[in-house]
Scaffold this motif. Sequence first.
Motif, mmCIF file in Angstrom:
data_model
loop_
_atom_site.group_PDB
_atom_site.id
_atom_site.type_symbol
_atom_site.label_atom_id
_atom_site.label_comp_id
_atom_site.label_asym_id
_atom_site.label_seq_id
_atom_site.Cartn_x
_atom_site.Cartn_y
_atom_site.Cartn_z
ATOM 1 N N LYS A 1 83.984 108.264 45.576
ATOM 2 C CA LYS A 1 84.380 107.601 44.328
ATOM 3 C C LYS A 1 85.883 107.325 44.379
ATOM 4 C CE LYS A 1 84.003 108.982 39.500
ATOM 5 N NZ LYS A 1 83.347 109.972 38.639
ATOM 6 N N PRO A 2 86.319 106.105 44.010
ATOM 7 C CA PRO A 2 87.746 105.793 44.140
ATOM 8 C C PRO A 2 88.616 106.538 43.128
ATOM 9 C CG PRO A 2 86.548 103.930 43.196
ATOM 10 C CD PRO A 2 85.531 104.961 43.536
ATOM 11 N N SER A 3 89.858 106.780 43.516
ATOM 12 C CA SER A 3 90.820 107.369 42.574
ATOM 13 C C SER A 3 91.646 106.225 41.983
ATOM 14 C CB SER A 3 91.728 108.368 43.296
ATOM 15 O OG SER A 3 92.318 107.726 44.407
ATOM 16 N N ILE A 4 92.345 106.491 40.877
ATOM 17 C CA ILE A 4 93.116 105.433 40.209
ATOM 18 C C ILE A 4 94.610 105.754 40.200
ATOM 19 C CG2 ILE A 4 91.240 104.589 38.729
ATOM 20 C CD1 ILE A 4 92.494 106.287 36.441
ATOM 21 N N GLN A 5 95.414 104.688 40.049
ATOM 22 C CA GLN A 5 96.862 104.845 39.897
ATOM 23 C C GLN A 5 97.199 104.845 38.401
ATOM 24 O OE1 GLN A 5 98.086 101.488 42.238
ATOM 25 N NE2 GLN A 5 97.653 102.516 44.169
ATOM 26 N N GLU A 6 98.505 105.080 38.100
ATOM 27 C CA GLU A 6 98.849 105.251 36.662
ATOM 28 C C GLU A 6 98.626 104.006 35.814
ATOM 29 O OE1 GLU A 6 102.852 105.320 38.270
ATOM 30 O OE2 GLU A 6 102.564 107.487 38.307
ATOM 31 N N ASN A 7 98.650 102.811 36.467
ATOM 32 C CA ASN A 7 98.476 101.566 35.697
ATOM 33 C C ASN A 7 97.030 101.063 35.758
ATOM 34 O OD1 ASN A 7 98.568 100.926 38.454
ATOM 35 N ND2 ASN A 7 99.259 98.840 38.039
ATOM 36 N N GLN A 8 96.120 101.925 36.194
ATOM 37 C CA GLN A 8 94.723 101.499 36.367
ATOM 38 C C GLN A 8 93.759 102.311 35.507
ATOM 39 O OE1 GLN A 8 94.286 102.039 40.700
ATOM 40 N NE2 GLN A 8 94.251 99.801 40.922
ATOM 41 N N VAL A 9 92.552 101.738 35.367
ATOM 42 C CA VAL A 9 91.443 102.498 34.782
ATOM 43 C C VAL A 9 90.326 102.531 35.823
ATOM 44 C CG1 VAL A 9 91.998 101.710 32.439
ATOM 45 C CG2 VAL A 9 90.205 100.528 33.739
ATOM 46 N N ALA B 1 81.423 94.280 34.808
ATOM 47 C CA ALA B 1 81.347 94.616 33.379
ATOM 48 C C ALA B 1 80.868 96.057 33.308
ATOM 49 C CB ALA B 1 80.369 93.691 32.669
ATOM 50 N N GLY B 2 81.535 96.840 32.473
ATOM 51 C CA GLY B 2 81.151 98.242 32.399
ATOM 52 C C GLY B 2 81.946 98.997 31.353
ATOM 53 N N VAL B 3 82.059 100.298 31.573
ATOM 54 C CA VAL B 3 82.693 101.194 30.594
ATOM 55 C C VAL B 3 83.808 101.974 31.293
ATOM 56 C CG1 VAL B 3 82.284 103.205 29.109
ATOM 57 C CG2 VAL B 3 80.572 101.384 29.235
ATOM 58 N N ILE B 4 84.937 102.103 30.598
ATOM 59 C CA ILE B 4 86.064 102.868 31.162
ATOM 60 C C ILE B 4 85.737 104.366 31.106
ATOM 61 C CG2 ILE B 4 88.498 103.506 30.830
ATOM 62 C CD1 ILE B 4 88.939 100.700 29.646
ATOM 63 N N ALA C 1 79.426 98.403 43.689
ATOM 64 C CA ALA C 1 79.583 99.861 43.690
ATOM 65 C C ALA C 1 79.418 100.379 42.264
ATOM 66 C CB ALA C 1 80.968 100.238 44.225
ATOM 67 N N GLU C 2 79.218 101.682 42.146
ATOM 68 C CA GLU C 2 79.026 102.254 40.800
ATOM 69 C C GLU C 2 80.334 102.378 40.023
ATOM 70 O OE1 GLU C 2 75.059 104.889 40.874
ATOM 71 O OE2 GLU C 2 76.604 105.682 42.228
ATOM 72 N N TYR C 3 81.458 102.412 40.745
ATOM 73 C CA TYR C 3 82.769 102.516 40.085
ATOM 74 C C TYR C 3 83.767 101.616 40.790
ATOM 75 C CZ TYR C 3 80.798 106.792 38.076
ATOM 76 O OH TYR C 3 79.988 107.676 37.417
ATOM 77 N N VAL C 4 84.721 101.101 40.010
ATOM 78 C CA VAL C 4 85.802 100.313 40.617
ATOM 79 C C VAL C 4 87.115 100.592 39.879
ATOM 80 C CG1 VAL C 4 85.431 98.225 39.185
ATOM 81 C CG2 VAL C 4 86.440 97.988 41.462
#
Length: 311
Positions: A22-30, A68-71, A100-103
């Motif tokens: 599962k990908p990790s995020i940076q501070e400006n991302q969701v 399209a999805g949910v944060i 993928a299931e998450y982006v």
Amino acid sequence: MKAIVIDQYGEKNVLTEREVEKPSIQENQVLVEIHATSINPIDWKVRAGYLKDMLPFEFPIILGWDAAGVIVEKGSNVTNFEIGERVFTRPATTNQGTYAEYVPVDENLLAKMPASMSFEEAAAIPLAGLTAWQCLVDFGGVKKDDKVLIHAGAGGVGNFAIQIAKSLGAYVTTTASEKNEEFVTSLGADRVINYKTEEFSEMLEDYDFVLDSMGGEVQSNSYKVLKPKGKLVSIAQPPNEEEAKQYDVEAAFLWLDPKGDQLQKLADMYEAGELKSIVGETFEFTEEFMQDAHALSETHHARGKIVITLK
């Protein structure tokens, strides 16, 4: 998470389903949990290796640039979006796409989904809708009473382009096959030219703007319908500068620049009843169905958008 990846360029059978991190995020991302994504020609063009010089991604590549999805997670610098919000997006063009299931998505590329919009409808809009918007509004400057020709009006970009051009007050002509005539008329087209039996360049003149999604001979013939100083924008291939000069036309190739604020404008149009999202075919999120979806997109005859449902 489950993803459909490619480890090499090739035919549709290089699309492979597997578990990845599962990908990790940076501070400006969701982090968006994806409920639906959609297929665009860029997907199979990257898969086949046609764009490897322009987009030199490292393998494995997760294709797909609509979501399209949910944060489910948000970075510390994200201020306009909250966990649990329904969003849609055309994420940045990286090898970490939306099959993928998450982006992970930059905040400035997100838009909030209207309450009445389904995830399938939302997934169909970003890449094609933004492309149409940037062609007509940013490059074309289309305004009330302009005469506009949109090629392939039943296609992904074409169907949004018709609707956006009508919302700007333009007179819209489109090319389509006989079976799609009623469909493009329902989107607002004022005139439909059957490309199989009629030659558009012999029937039209004094147009202000052409949106070319075909290239080749269609592009060359499109100059003939434009008035001097008219505009042609292509999403198929860069226009020939000599040809454009010969006809005294401003011509350009458009490569989409994803923008969340423009996507929010399309969401507002949807809410105001000025924009319909046309979901043509839907497929489940499996290796086999993704291969089928690519095959359908490659025919160039899909009506509306091909959508993949994950949830």
